[in-house]
Design an enzyme around this catalytic site. Structure first.
Site, PDB file in Angstrom:
ATOM      1  N   HIS A   1      -2.944  -9.861  -1.389  1.00  0.00           N
ATOM      2  CA  HIS A   1      -2.374  -9.568  -2.708  1.00  0.00           C
ATOM      3  C   HIS A   1      -0.983 -10.165  -2.809  1.00  0.00           C
ATOM      4  O   HIS A   1      -0.212 -10.189  -1.846  1.00  0.00           O
ATOM      5  CB  HIS A   1      -2.413  -8.072  -3.017  1.00  0.00           C
ATOM      6  CG  HIS A   1      -1.376  -7.217  -2.364  1.00  0.00           C
ATOM      7  ND1 HIS A   1      -0.113  -7.026  -2.884  1.00  0.00           N
ATOM      8  CD2 HIS A   1      -1.419  -6.455  -1.243  1.00  0.00           C
ATOM      9  CE1 HIS A   1       0.573  -6.191  -2.125  1.00  0.00           C
ATOM     10  NE2 HIS A   1      -0.201  -5.835  -1.109  1.00  0.00           N
TER      11      HIS A   1
ATOM     12  N   ASP B   1       5.282  -6.584   2.176  1.00  0.00           N
ATOM     13  CA  ASP B   1       4.152  -6.079   1.392  1.00  0.00           C
ATOM     14  C   ASP B   1       4.159  -6.687   0.003  1.00  0.00           C
ATOM     15  O   ASP B   1       4.738  -6.110  -0.911  1.00  0.00           O
ATOM     16  CB  ASP B   1       4.229  -4.556   1.329  1.00  0.00           C
ATOM     17  CG  ASP B   1       3.042  -3.924   0.624  1.00  0.00           C
ATOM     18  OD1 ASP B   1       2.020  -4.607   0.449  1.00  0.00           O
ATOM     19  OD2 ASP B   1       3.157  -2.742   0.239  1.00  0.00           O
TER      20      ASP B   1
ATOM     21  N   GLU C   1      -2.554  -5.292  -7.035  1.00  0.00           N
ATOM     22  CA  GLU C   1      -3.075  -4.486  -5.936  1.00  0.00           C
ATOM     23  C   GLU C   1      -2.320  -3.172  -5.834  1.00  0.00           C
ATOM     24  O   GLU C   1      -2.910  -2.121  -5.541  1.00  0.00           O
ATOM     25  CB  GLU C   1      -2.956  -5.279  -4.622  1.00  0.00           C
ATOM     26  CG  GLU C   1      -3.606  -4.616  -3.402  1.00  0.00           C
ATOM     27  CD  GLU C   1      -2.678  -3.705  -2.623  1.00  0.00           C
ATOM     28  OE1 GLU C   1      -3.144  -3.074  -1.647  1.00  0.00           O
ATOM     29  OE2 GLU C   1      -1.482  -3.603  -2.975  1.00  0.00           O
ATOM     30  N   GLU C   2      -1.016  -3.223  -6.065  1.00  0.00           N
ATOM     31  CA  GLU C   2      -0.182  -2.033  -5.913  1.00  0.00           C
ATOM     32  C   GLU C   2      -0.494  -0.957  -6.939  1.00  0.00           C
ATOM     33  O   GLU C   2      -0.073   0.194  -6.781  1.00  0.00           O
ATOM     34  CB  GLU C   2       1.303  -2.415  -6.006  1.00  0.00           C
ATOM     35  CG  GLU C   2       1.787  -3.366  -4.911  1.00  0.00           C
ATOM     36  CD  GLU C   2       1.825  -2.722  -3.525  1.00  0.00           C
ATOM     37  OE1 GLU C   2       1.405  -1.545  -3.391  1.00  0.00           O
ATOM     38  OE2 GLU C   2       2.259  -3.393  -2.577  1.00  0.00           O
TER      39      GLU C   2
ATOM     40  N   ASP D   1      -2.965  -8.051   4.640  1.00  0.00           N
ATOM     41  CA  ASP D   1      -2.016  -7.268   3.850  1.00  0.00           C
ATOM     42  C   ASP D   1      -0.993  -6.649   4.798  1.00  0.00           C
ATOM     43  O   ASP D   1      -1.334  -5.760   5.581  1.00  0.00           O
ATOM     44  CB  ASP D   1      -2.782  -6.180   3.097  1.00  0.00           C
ATOM     45  CG  ASP D   1      -1.924  -5.450   2.068  1.00  0.00           C
ATOM     46  OD1 ASP D   1      -0.712  -5.672   2.041  1.00  0.00           O
ATOM     47  OD2 ASP D   1      -2.501  -4.648   1.297  1.00  0.00           O
TER      48      ASP D   1
ATOM     49  N   HIS E   1       7.635  -0.313   0.355  1.00  0.00           N
ATOM     50  CA  HIS E   1       7.763   0.001  -1.073  1.00  0.00           C
ATOM     51  C   HIS E   1       9.209   0.330  -1.469  1.00  0.00           C
ATOM     52  O   HIS E   1       9.437   1.123  -2.383  1.00  0.00           O
ATOM     53  CB  HIS E   1       6.821   1.146  -1.471  1.00  0.00           C
ATOM     54  CG  HIS E   1       5.393   0.718  -1.585  1.00  0.00           C
ATOM     55  ND1 HIS E   1       4.402   1.546  -2.070  1.00  0.00           N
ATOM     56  CD2 HIS E   1       4.778  -0.451  -1.274  1.00  0.00           C
ATOM     57  CE1 HIS E   1       3.241   0.916  -2.054  1.00  0.00           C
ATOM     58  NE2 HIS E   1       3.450  -0.310  -1.576  1.00  0.00           N
TER      59      HIS E   1
END
Length: 519
Positions: A130, A142, A176-177, A205, A305
């Site tokens: 992603h 990420d 994707e998130e 990922d 994140h």
């Protein structure tokens, strides 16, 4: 990597337009990729993926985020700029690219699909990652890490002008998130016949976590994690990736298909999947820190994140290893054919390449087990173990030490076995396995003692079976070769057994310079 499970994937995708790009320039043919002289060598072996090149892509993604509000999230300009960057790289080297758009939460998202010309389009090997970040930060681990790694592998395909048997497709997923929205949209909008053409899907990922672990998706549930294995064919992906990490001496552990990344939509429709993962917000245990290094009691990625997920939030070693593992998996699973007269596989045992002692867990020998080693010479009237090898300093040998007496480290008590890593054979031509060997014993041996070499695939071919005898037999290198064309097109392993099965007797054996050639 998103926190949601697959049950969250409902509704919300409203419309799509597929925009096809014109074909770019022809691939930059740079000749066959390199290989190591002292490790396993396949024609068109996977090249070493440049860490500096992968990190250059990460720098580009960081710059894009910095110029676009600090992130590359769905519906934000930084995400579309990321798509355009990846697409421009691929178009320049000959990929056919397409941008698939979808709408989620009132914003337009994009999947980028890139196909490498050639290969069997009824048997597609697809690799994806992603491309979007969360809104809180630039998302460099990420998942710019996975996106950059598969991009550099795709560019390596072009540089080497790879012509695999399978058709290669790469994908960069949007949103994707927010619940695997892009990959789910792609799979949902593939007709059943097109879904069936995707033989395997590889997903990457978060492959550069700063406090990294080395996790491989547990395709056959062999690690007992989660609720069960992936679709049939997932185990092959797991084993292939594990073989690479074994070859570089890095232990791996299984991780469950828990629905947190873009393999989810594929396995839900029965497409085999697999990949690697270096850890997110989970805490590294003391045993994991002992296994892999790093800091116990700390998250694999403390910036998961968060705004601090920048280019400083990357473990270069983990990123480099995973990029090379991706290339290895693509080259192996794509079924690259070897032209006539080519070396398909070669091992001189000068480095550890993934051979496994007692692979079935059934060995009975109490001493003299197989080992890759620099052997010591032993004798008892006749030479029982040679201190010289066919090439270099190492071979596969039973009990390499000398001890104080000739029989101190010979095979005792039964069978010892050793097995090669998986080897993908081309589907055509005459395939010949060759190797050097010796079996030595004293006159207290019998015909129950032996050295045996087998090639195991869909069926088993025994290529050497030498029995002992009640006589002195001096160690002396000999050559053997066998036609193994009956196993063409299969993934095989070479299994070597030696046995002291006749009571107290002195038995030693060795193997060196294993090679498979196609003519």
């Amino acid at each position: 990597m998103n926190r949601r499970l697959l049950r969250c994937l409902t509704g919300a995708v409203l419309a799509a337009v597929v925009v096809l790009a014109p074909a770019g320039a022809g691939p930059a043919g740079a000749g066959p990729p390199g290989s190591t002289a002292d490790g396993p060598v396949r024609l068109l072996a996977a090249p070493d993926i440049s860490l500096s090149n992968v990190k250059a892509h990460l720098s580009q993604f960081q710059s894009i985020a910095t110029a676009n509000g600090g992130n590359r999230a769905h519906g934000r300009p930084g995400y579309l700029a990321s798509v355009n960057y990846v697409r421009s790289q691929l178009d320049a080297v000959g990929y056919t690219t397409a941008v698939q758009s979808f709408t989620y939460n009132g914003a337009t998202g994009y999947n980028l699909i890139a196909d490498w010309p050639g290969g069997d389009t009824d048997d597609v090997l697809m690799t994806g990652a992603h491309l979007d970040s969360v809104t809180a930060g630039p998302g460099i681990n990420d998942n710019a890490s996975g996106s950059a790694a598969i991009l550099e592998v795709a560019l390596a395909v072009a540089r080497t002008d790879l012509a695999p048997e399978k058709h290669l497709r790469f994908a960069w997923w949007g949103a994707e998130e927010l619940g695997l929205r892009g990959s789910q949209y792609y799979v949902n909008n593939l007709p059943a016949a097109e879904q069936a053409r995707i033989g395997q899907y590889l997903n990457f990922d978060m492959v550069g976590s700063p406090n990294a672990g080395y996790f491989v998706y547990d395709g056959d549930n062999s690690d007992g994690v989660g609720s069960g294995p992936g679709p049939a064919g997932s185990a092959q992906i797991e084993q292939t990736i594990q073989a690479y990490f074994t070859s570089i001496g890095v232990p791996t552990r299984g991780t469950d298909f828990d629905g947190r990344s873009d393999y989810g939509p594929f396995i839900r429709v029965g497409i085999p999947a697999g990949g690697t993962f270096t850890g997110a917000e989970g805490i590294k245990s003391s045993s994991q820190a002992t296994l892999w290094g790093g800091t116990a009691g700390t998250a694999f990625d403390p910036c998961y994140h968060r705004a601090c997920d920048t280019t400083t939030n990357i473990n270069d070693t983990a990123l480099n290893r995973n990029a090379d593992a991706i290339a290895y998996a693509v080259w192996e699973l794509a079924g690259t054919p070897a032209p006539p007269g080519s070396t398909v596989y070669s091992d001189t045992f000068e480095t550890a390449t993934g051979w496994t002692v007692n692979p079935a867990g059934t060995d009975t020998a109490t001493a003299g087990q197989w080992s890759r080693a620099d052997p010591a010479a032993t004798s008892s009237g006749v030479a029982t173990q040679l201190g010289t090898t066919v090439s270099g300093s190492f071979d596969l040998v039973t009990g390499p030490l000398a001890g104080s007496a000739a029989g101190d480290h010979d095979v005792d008590g039964g069978v010892t076995s050793v097995q090669s890593p998986p080897i993908s054979l081309p589907g055509s031509g005459t395939l010949t396995l060759s190797f050097s060997w010796y079996l030595a014993h004293l006159n207290n041996a019998s015909s129950a003692d032996y050295l045996r070499v087998r090639v195991v695939g869909g069926s088993t071919v025994t290529v050497l079976n030498v029995a002992g005898a009640a006589s002195n037999r001096a160690a002396a290198w000999q050559s053997a070769s066998a036609n193994i064309s009956a196993l063409a097109g299969q993934s095989i392993r070479i299994v070597v057994d030696a046995a002291d099965a006749s009571g107290a007797s002195l038995v030693e054996a060795a193997v060196d310079d294993v090679r498979i050639v196609q003519s």
